[in-house]
Design a protein around this motif. Sequence first.
Motif, PDB file in Angstrom:
ATOM      1  N   ASP A 163      10.423  47.050  76.907  1.00 19.18           N
ATOM      2  CA  ASP A 163      11.431  46.169  77.509  1.00 19.18           C
ATOM      3  C   ASP A 163      11.784  44.963  76.648  1.00 19.18           C
ATOM      4  OD1 ASP A 163      11.461  47.840  79.688  1.00 19.18           O
ATOM      5  OD2 ASP A 163      10.131  46.596  80.906  1.00 19.18           O
ATOM      6  N   ILE A 164      10.912  44.597  75.737  1.00 19.75           N
ATOM      7  CA  ILE A 164      11.109  43.364  74.982  1.00 19.75           C
ATOM      8  C   ILE A 164      12.249  43.535  73.977  1.00 19.75           C
ATOM      9  CG2 ILE A 164       9.589  43.702  72.974  1.00 19.75           C
ATOM     10  CD1 ILE A 164       9.257  40.649  75.149  1.00 19.75           C
ATOM     11  N   THR A 165      13.081  42.520  73.835  1.00 16.55           N
ATOM     12  CA  THR A 165      14.213  42.561  72.906  1.00 16.55           C
ATOM     13  C   THR A 165      14.136  41.402  71.924  1.00 16.55           C
ATOM     14  OG1 THR A 165      15.639  41.174  74.289  1.00 16.55           O
ATOM     15  CG2 THR A 165      15.651  43.573  74.724  1.00 16.55           C
ATOM     16  N   ALA A 166      14.994  41.454  70.900  1.00 14.68           N
ATOM     17  CA  ALA A 166      15.064  40.361  69.934  1.00 14.68           C
ATOM     18  C   ALA A 166      15.470  39.064  70.629  1.00 14.68           C
ATOM     19  CB  ALA A 166      16.044  40.708  68.818  1.00 14.68           C
ATOM     20  N   LYS A 167      16.346  39.163  71.627  1.00 10.27           N
ATOM     21  CA  LYS A 167      16.767  37.986  72.381  1.00 10.27           C
ATOM     22  C   LYS A 167      15.592  37.347  73.101  1.00 10.27           C
ATOM     23  CE  LYS A 167      20.047  36.523  75.943  1.00 10.27           C
ATOM     24  NZ  LYS A 167      21.094  36.974  76.896  1.00 10.27           N
ATOM     25  N   ASP A 168      14.716  38.186  73.671  1.00 11.20           N
ATOM     26  CA  ASP A 168      13.528  37.669  74.351  1.00 11.20           C
ATOM     27  C   ASP A 168      12.600  36.959  73.370  1.00 11.20           C
ATOM     28  OD1 ASP A 168      14.324  38.778  76.826  1.00 11.20           O
ATOM     29  OD2 ASP A 168      13.514  40.726  76.222  1.00 11.20           O
ATOM     30  N   LEU A 169      12.445  37.545  72.193  1.00 11.27           N
ATOM     31  CA  LEU A 169      11.564  36.950  71.188  1.00 11.27           C
ATOM     32  C   LEU A 169      12.153  35.660  70.625  1.00 11.27           C
ATOM     33  CD1 LEU A 169      10.338  40.178  69.363  1.00 11.27           C
ATOM     34  CD2 LEU A 169       9.029  38.712  70.892  1.00 11.27           C
ATOM     35  N   CYS A 170      13.493  35.590  70.536  1.00 10.81           N
ATOM     36  CA  CYS A 170      14.125  34.331  70.118  1.00 10.81           C
ATOM     37  C   CYS A 170      13.801  33.227  71.123  1.00 10.81           C
ATOM     38  CB  CYS A 170      15.635  34.518  70.016  1.00 10.81           C
ATOM     39  SG  CYS A 170      16.174  35.435  68.559  1.00 10.81           S
ATOM     40  N   SER A 171      13.826  33.594  72.406  1.00 11.80           N
ATOM     41  CA  SER A 171      13.460  32.633  73.454  1.00 11.80           C
ATOM     42  C   SER A 171      12.016  32.199  73.307  1.00 11.80           C
ATOM     43  CB  SER A 171      13.674  33.276  74.822  1.00 11.80           C
ATOM     44  OG  SER A 171      13.230  32.423  75.862  1.00 11.80           O
ATOM     45  N   PHE A 172      11.138  33.140  72.966  1.00 11.09           N
ATOM     46  CA  PHE A 172       9.720  32.835  72.747  1.00 11.09           C
ATOM     47  C   PHE A 172       9.556  31.805  71.624  1.00 11.09           C
ATOM     48  CE2 PHE A 172       6.134  33.705  69.930  1.00 11.09           C
ATOM     49  CZ  PHE A 172       5.055  33.532  70.771  1.00 11.09           C
ATOM     50  N   GLU A 205       5.680  55.593  67.822  1.00 12.32           N
ATOM     51  CA  GLU A 205       6.827  56.111  68.578  1.00 12.32           C
ATOM     52  C   GLU A 205       6.881  55.574  70.012  1.00 12.32           C
ATOM     53  OE1 GLU A 205       6.779  60.350  68.260  1.00 12.32           O
ATOM     54  OE2 GLU A 205       7.156  60.337  66.112  1.00 12.32           O
ATOM     55  N   LEU A 206       6.379  54.351  70.179  1.00 11.06           N
ATOM     56  CA  LEU A 206       6.508  53.682  71.472  1.00 11.06           C
ATOM     57  C   LEU A 206       7.899  53.084  71.619  1.00 11.06           C
ATOM     58  CD1 LEU A 206       3.097  51.784  71.610  1.00 11.06           C
ATOM     59  CD2 LEU A 206       3.675  53.939  72.709  1.00 11.06           C
ATOM     60  N   ILE A 207       8.466  52.631  70.502  1.00  5.39           N
ATOM     61  CA  ILE A 207       9.812  52.087  70.456  1.00  5.39           C
ATOM     62  C   ILE A 207      10.481  52.608  69.195  1.00  5.39           C
ATOM     63  CG2 ILE A 207       9.402  49.993  71.820  1.00  5.39           C
ATOM     64  CD1 ILE A 207       8.846  48.482  69.267  1.00  5.39           C
ATOM     65  N   SER A 208      11.808  52.538  69.167  1.00  2.63           N
ATOM     66  CA  SER A 208      12.535  53.106  68.026  1.00  2.63           C
ATOM     67  C   SER A 208      12.765  52.108  66.910  1.00  2.63           C
ATOM     68  CB  SER A 208      13.877  53.667  68.497  1.00  2.63           C
ATOM     69  OG  SER A 208      14.656  52.645  69.104  1.00  2.63           O
ATOM     70  N   SER A 209      12.729  50.811  67.223  1.00  3.77           N
ATOM     71  CA  SER A 209      12.957  49.795  66.196  1.00  3.77           C
ATOM     72  C   SER A 209      12.128  48.555  66.498  1.00  3.77           C
ATOM     73  CB  SER A 209      14.443  49.431  66.110  1.00  3.77           C
ATOM     74  OG  SER A 209      14.888  48.879  67.328  1.00  3.77           O
ATOM     75  N   ASN A 210      11.928  47.752  65.479  1.00  2.00           N
ATOM     76  CA  ASN A 210      11.113  46.547  65.584  1.00  2.00           C
ATOM     77  C   ASN A 210      12.003  45.344  65.899  1.00  2.00           C
ATOM     78  OD1 ASN A 210       9.457  44.354  65.260  1.00  2.00           O
ATOM     79  ND2 ASN A 210       8.787  44.836  63.197  1.00  2.00           N
ATOM     80  N   PRO A 211      11.926  44.775  67.099  1.00  2.54           N
ATOM     81  CA  PRO A 211      12.805  43.656  67.461  1.00  2.54           C
ATOM     82  C   PRO A 211      12.515  42.382  66.680  1.00  2.54           C
ATOM     83  CG  PRO A 211      11.160  44.002  69.172  1.00  2.54           C
ATOM     84  CD  PRO A 211      11.031  45.155  68.215  1.00  2.54           C
ATOM     85  N   VAL A 212      11.328  42.243  66.119  1.00  4.34           N
ATOM     86  CA  VAL A 212      10.990  41.017  65.374  1.00  4.34           C
ATOM     87  C   VAL A 212      11.861  40.889  64.126  1.00  4.34           C
ATOM     88  CG1 VAL A 212       9.125  39.724  64.262  1.00  4.34           C
ATOM     89  CG2 VAL A 212       8.631  41.152  66.236  1.00  4.34           C
TER      90      VAL A 212
END
Length: 438
Positions: A163-172, A205-212
Motif C-alpha cells: 500500500d505504501i507509495t512515494a507520496k506517503d514516503l515523502c510525507s514521512f 516480488e512483493l511489489i513491482s517497483s521501489n517507491p523510495v
Amino acid sequence: MQNMTIQNLQPVKHEHTLNEVLNLAESLGINMLDFPDNMTKKTIRTQVEKKIVEHIHPYKFFRNKNDSRQWFTHLPDHEKSSGRRLLKRIGYDRICHAVVNYYLDNTAPSITIDSLFTQWAIYRRDDSAVKPSTVRKDVSLYRTHCRDVKIKNKALANWRVADITAKDLCSFFRQITKYRKYTRRFVNNIKAVLNGMFYYAVEQELISSNPVRDVDTKRLTYKPEQDKRDNVYTKEEAQKLLAYLETLSDDPYALAIRLDFNMFIRVGEIAGLKWENVDTENRSIYICHQITYEPEMNDNLKFNDKKMVTEDYLKGYTSQGYRYEFITDDALDVLKRAREINPNGEYVFMPFGRPIITTTFNKRLKKYCAAAGVPYRSSHKIRFYACSMAYDGENLQELSKMMGHSQVSTTLRYLRDVKQDDDYSDLFKNLGRQKTSK
C-alpha cells in the motif's frame, strides 16, 4: 476458498501483531465481527485466525488417530518434490495460529513494513556480506526513528508494503525533517535503510517497483552540520601525548597507540597485525588482516555479546586495502619493544595473551589523553591527523594509497587543520596592487 500467491521468502520465526492479523483479514474481504467490549485480544485473534484459515488455506486438517489433541495440516514448500510440508500442533487453535503466521510471513498483501524489516534484517545476516554491527545500527535506526512515525494517522510499521507509495514516503520524510532535528547525512542513512528494505521487497516480488527511488530529499530542511575541520589532534597535542606514552614502555596499548600515530592504519588493522607481516630489516609492514568484534543477531532482532572475528579482507572490501607501509624510526622503536614483551605471540600486540580489543583501545586512549592533559579524540581521529600531517598539496594519490582508500575523494574528507591557526594574513599577501621597490 480464496486463492493467494505465496512468496518464496525467508522463514521468519517471530510473533505477528494483532494489527497484522486484522490487516490480513481485511485484505481478504472477511466480514469482521462486532467483538464485545469484554472480549480479550487473544480471543479476538483466535476467532479472526480461524476465519482467515477458512478463506485461504487449501489443505485439509486432520487429527492424530492415537491422540485427538494433536492436529495436522500441510503448508506450501516449493523445495519439496510434493510442493508441501507437514505441520503439526497440539490443539486446533494453535495450528490455525501457526498457519496464519505462515501466510503473514509469505503473502504479499498482508506483509507490513515491520515484518518486511525483520525479514530484510535476517536476509542480510544470513545471505549477505554486511557486518552484524552494521545490521545492528540499522535496526536501531529503524526502531528509534522510523517505525513509529505516523503517515495518515497510522504508524509506518503498520502500513502494508503493497500500500505504501512515494507520496506517503515523502510525507514521512517531511515529518522527520520538519523541525530540523536531523542532519542531511542522518536522513540519508534513514533513506538508505528504507531503500534497502523496498529493494528486497522488489526482489521477493512483493511489489513491482521501489517507491523510495521516487522520493527527492534534496529540498528538505536539515539540521546544520557541525564544522569538524578542527575535530582532530593538533600537532602540539599529538607530541604531548606521544611524550607521555613513551613513559609507558611496558603497556601494549600505549605502544599500539604510538604505532597508530606513525602510520595510516585503522585500529582493526593494528589489532590484526601479525609478526609475519612485519619486516623491520627492510622497514616495511604489510597490512592484510583486521580484527573486528561483531555481535550475533537472533531472529527476534536482539543481539548477543560481541565476538572476535579475524578477517583476511580489509574495510571497503577492495584490493586497495592491502598495502605496504613504511616503518619510521619511532615505529621501529615501538616494534622492538613490543617484541621484547611479546616474544612468542602471533600478533604484534597481545595484552593478557590475546589481540587488542578495539573498544579497550579507545578507553585507554581516553585515559592517556587525560593523563597527558590533551583533549580526547577517538582512534579514528588519529588517521585524520596522520593524513593531514602527511599531505603537502601534491601527494594526494600516494596518500590515498597509504590510507587504503579506493577513491581519492575519500582521502580528501580526512584532511583537517592540524595547525588550528586563526592567522590567515599570508593568504592575502599577493592580492591587490603590488608596489615595486625603487
